[in-house]
Design an enzyme around this catalytic site. Structure first.
Site, PDB file in Angstrom:
ATOM      1  N   LEU A  31      41.399  16.986  16.625  1.00 17.07           N
ATOM      2  CA  LEU A  31      40.139  16.782  15.904  1.00 17.07           C
ATOM      3  C   LEU A  31      39.067  17.748  16.375  1.00 17.07           C
ATOM      4  CD1 LEU A  31      40.006  12.878  15.982  1.00 17.07           C
ATOM      5  CD2 LEU A  31      40.468  14.315  13.992  1.00 17.07           C
ATOM      6  N   LYS A  33      37.611  20.369  20.018  1.00 19.15           N
ATOM      7  CA  LYS A  33      37.732  20.823  21.393  1.00 19.15           C
ATOM      8  C   LYS A  33      36.357  20.703  22.026  1.00 19.15           C
ATOM      9  CE  LYS A  33      39.755  24.835  23.706  1.00 19.15           C
ATOM     10  NZ  LYS A  33      38.657  25.446  24.433  1.00 19.15           N
ATOM     11  N   LYS A  35      33.991  20.427  25.980  1.00 18.22           N
ATOM     12  CA  LYS A  35      33.810  21.164  27.227  1.00 18.22           C
ATOM     13  C   LYS A  35      34.985  20.994  28.177  1.00 18.22           C
ATOM     14  CE  LYS A  35      29.460  19.677  27.022  1.00 18.22           C
ATOM     15  NZ  LYS A  35      28.495  18.732  27.446  1.00 18.22           N
ATOM     16  N   GLU A 103      36.620   5.229  19.322  1.00 14.06           N
ATOM     17  CA  GLU A 103      36.547   4.939  17.898  1.00 14.06           C
ATOM     18  C   GLU A 103      36.670   6.259  17.142  1.00 14.06           C
ATOM     19  OE1 GLU A 103      32.786   3.109  17.017  1.00 14.06           O
ATOM     20  OE2 GLU A 103      33.109   3.179  14.860  1.00 14.06           O
ATOM     21  N   TYR A 104      37.435   6.249  16.056  1.00 16.55           N
ATOM     22  CA  TYR A 104      37.629   7.469  15.269  1.00 16.55           C
ATOM     23  C   TYR A 104      36.482   7.624  14.262  1.00 16.55           C
ATOM     24  CZ  TYR A 104      39.630  10.523  11.681  1.00 16.55           C
ATOM     25  OH  TYR A 104      39.829  11.521  10.764  1.00 16.55           O
ATOM     26  N   ASP A 148      20.544  13.124  25.775  1.00 17.90           N
ATOM     27  CA  ASP A 148      21.240  14.304  25.256  1.00 17.90           C
ATOM     28  C   ASP A 148      21.559  14.141  23.772  1.00 17.90           C
ATOM     29  OD1 ASP A 148      22.203  16.865  25.593  1.00 17.90           O
ATOM     30  OD2 ASP A 148      24.226  16.204  26.096  1.00 17.90           O
ATOM     31  N   LYS A 150      21.606  15.216  20.219  1.00 20.37           N
ATOM     32  CA  LYS A 150      21.511  16.450  19.423  1.00 20.37           C
ATOM     33  C   LYS A 150      22.587  16.356  18.348  1.00 20.37           C
ATOM     34  CE  LYS A 150      24.180  18.742  22.977  1.00 20.37           C
ATOM     35  NZ  LYS A 150      24.259  19.797  23.958  1.00 20.37           N
ATOM     36  N   GLU A 152      25.233  17.817  17.575  1.00 14.94           N
ATOM     37  CA  GLU A 152      26.643  17.905  17.992  1.00 14.94           C
ATOM     38  C   GLU A 152      27.140  16.584  18.589  1.00 14.94           C
ATOM     39  OE1 GLU A 152      24.219  20.020  18.597  1.00 14.94           O
ATOM     40  OE2 GLU A 152      24.957  21.927  19.379  1.00 14.94           O
ATOM     41  N   ASP A 166      29.393  10.712  22.891  1.00 13.54           N
ATOM     42  CA  ASP A 166      29.184  11.500  24.101  1.00 13.54           C
ATOM     43  C   ASP A 166      28.122  10.948  25.009  1.00 13.54           C
ATOM     44  OD1 ASP A 166      30.800  13.443  24.808  1.00 13.54           O
ATOM     45  OD2 ASP A 166      29.854  15.055  23.697  1.00 13.54           O
ATOM     46  N   THR A 183      21.317  25.163  24.933  1.00 17.17           N
ATOM     47  CA  THR A 183      20.072  25.098  24.184  1.00 17.17           C
ATOM     48  C   THR A 183      19.060  24.158  24.834  1.00 17.17           C
ATOM     49  OG1 THR A 183      19.067  24.552  22.088  1.00 17.17           O
ATOM     50  CG2 THR A 183      21.050  23.330  22.641  1.00 17.17           C
TER      51      THR A 183
END
Ligand code: AMP
Length: 287
Positions: A31, A33, A35, A103-104, A148, A150, A152, A166, A183
């Site tokens: 799904l 990649k 860090k 969880e997907y 954190d 953001k 992403e 995350d 960033t």
């Protein structure tokens, strides 16, 4: 044929004490990649429940001395139960790897969605901001500051519902940012200055995200990090004439991007703000 694959169960297997292993899962497509490893689609063999399996290499964790932090943050995420917070169902490990059973989120990264469309409609932006606000209110109640947030780190499920993912790389990625050129765009002034900070850093980030959702770029973007730093410290905020963004949205952003953290709009006041009231109705799937 296999009804299992057509109708996966909606609930994860209920066995909190179970010692999971790789044999319990069929591994599917990658799904993404990150860090420290890769994320795969996977199915729990017994129940057919679909999950995302994040594989982290122990070597990396040891190299960056993140063992304690990872463990603590895994414990935090396991304990959080909110429709807009990605669930961490459990974890296991073998010689070389740690596996997180997540969880997907079928819709993938909100970041990709944003880059594809350039910017979001006011309604869609308001729905995401309201979802995030509610998830953060829940986290803050539990004394968890994300630090954190953001694009992403925001995923979407199959219904387009926003999920904060995350958890916990926050402290690590914050310190990494200074050394590794990440960033600064989402960081509150007190964080870029390395000052003491509290939950209000997440409220600042809501202002940054709201701006980025509506204009397509974060407000303090600059070619060089030092310029972004300077713009954040000055709260050098301006609203371009295009695209056309409503006065209410600009008002909300201006009330969140306030240098004095004690004067930032509270999460409750965000939910009561006219822009949110106007754009988010009870029919919208916030949660
Ligand atoms: P990460 O290691 O968390 O940065 O994840 C790397 C990439 O894998 C992300 O950018 C997502 O595209 C994808 N991904 C991570 N977690 C999930 C999940 N729970 N569901 C779907 N995709 C995910």
């Amino acid at each position: 044929m296999a009804s299992k694959s057509l109708k996966p169960p909606k609930q994860p297997p209920k066995n909190p004490k179970k010692q999971w292993s790789l044999n319990d899962f069929e591994i599917g497509k990658p799904l993404g990649k990150g860090k420290f490893g890769r994320v795969y689609l996977a199915r729990e063999v017994k129940s057919g429940f679909i999950v995302a399996l994040k594989v982290i290499f122990k070597e990396q964790i040891e190299k960056y001395r993140l063992h304690h932090q990872l463990k603590r943050e895994m414990e935090i995420q396991t304990s959080l139960r909110h429709p807009n917070v990605l669930r961490l169902y459990g974890w296991f490990h073998d010689e070389e790897r740690i596996y997180l059973i997540l969880e997907y989120a079928h819709g993938g990264e909100l970041y990709r969605e944003l880059r594809k469309t350039g910017r979001l409609s006011e309604k869609q932006a308001a729905i995401y901001i309201a979802s995030l606000t509610q998830a953060l209110a829940y986290c803050h109640e539990k004394h968890v500051i994300h630090r954190d947030i953001k694009p992403e780190n925001l995923l979407l499920d199959h219904e387009g519902r926003l999920k904060i993912a995350d958890f916990g790389w926050s402290v690590q990625s914050r310190s990494k940012r200074h050394t590794m050129c990440g960033t600064l765009d989402y960081l509150a002034p007190e964080m870029v200055e390395n000052k003491a900070h509290d939950y209000a850093v997440d409220n600042w980030t809501l202002g940054i995200l709201c701006y980025e959702f509506l204009y397509g770029v974060p407000p303090f973007e600059a070619e060089r990090q030092t310029d972004t730093f300077r713009r954040i410290m000055k709260v050098d905020l301006s609203f371009p004439s295009t695209p056309d963004v409503s006065a209410e949205a600009k008002d909300l952003i201006s009330q969140l991007l306030v240098k004095d953290s004690s004067k930032r709009l509270s999460l409750q006041k965000i939910m009561e703000h006219p822009w949110v009231i106007k754009n988010v109705t009870s029919h919208d799937t916030i949660i």
